[in-house]
Design a protein around this motif. Sequence first.
Motif, PDB file in Angstrom:
ATOM      1  N   TRP A   6       0.830  -1.195   0.000  1.00  0.00           N
ATOM      2  CA  TRP A   6       0.000   0.000   0.000  1.00  0.00           C
ATOM      3  C   TRP A   6       0.874   1.258   0.000  1.00  0.00           C
ATOM      4  O   TRP A   6       0.656   2.197  -0.765  1.00  0.00           O
ATOM      5  CB  TRP A   6      -0.920  -0.023   1.205  1.00  0.00           C
ATOM      6  N   SER A   9       2.552   1.799  -3.433  1.00  0.00           N
ATOM      7  CA  SER A   9       1.635   2.246  -4.487  1.00  0.00           C
ATOM      8  C   SER A   9       1.204   3.688  -4.271  1.00  0.00           C
ATOM      9  O   SER A   9       1.101   4.460  -5.225  1.00  0.00           O
ATOM     10  CB  SER A   9       0.418   1.326  -4.576  1.00  0.00           C
ATOM     11  N   VAL A  10       0.975   4.078  -3.047  1.00  0.00           N
ATOM     12  CA  VAL A  10       0.587   5.465  -2.760  1.00  0.00           C
ATOM     13  C   VAL A  10       1.767   6.398  -3.021  1.00  0.00           C
ATOM     14  O   VAL A  10       1.602   7.484  -3.576  1.00  0.00           O
ATOM     15  CB  VAL A  10       0.063   5.592  -1.309  1.00  0.00           C
TER      16      VAL A  10
END
Length: 103
Positions: A6, A9-10
Amino acid sequence: MAMLAWGLSVFGMAPSLQYRVVSLAGPGGGLAQSLPASAINTGIAFGSFAGGAAIDRFSVQAAFHTALGIAAAAFAVAAATRRLAPSPAAEPNGSTLASQHES
């Protein structure tokens, strides 16, 4: 492991978000460069407040439903802005992105 995926990807979304904001801003691109960071900080503050209020008034499970509602609203806003076109004045030579790629 999920938090690592996460986070990566952010972290990878930041440059494309910054480019999109500046290209949509037109002549105000310099000022608009501060907006993504401000929006992220506002989102963190609002999400923390909303989650805390949901836990305080209802239960821990209510925080999940609150986060789901906020995420759905954010997705709707993101989907609505997909059709916005960059301003020709945002490009250094005044041309659009499409004409630059055709050259």
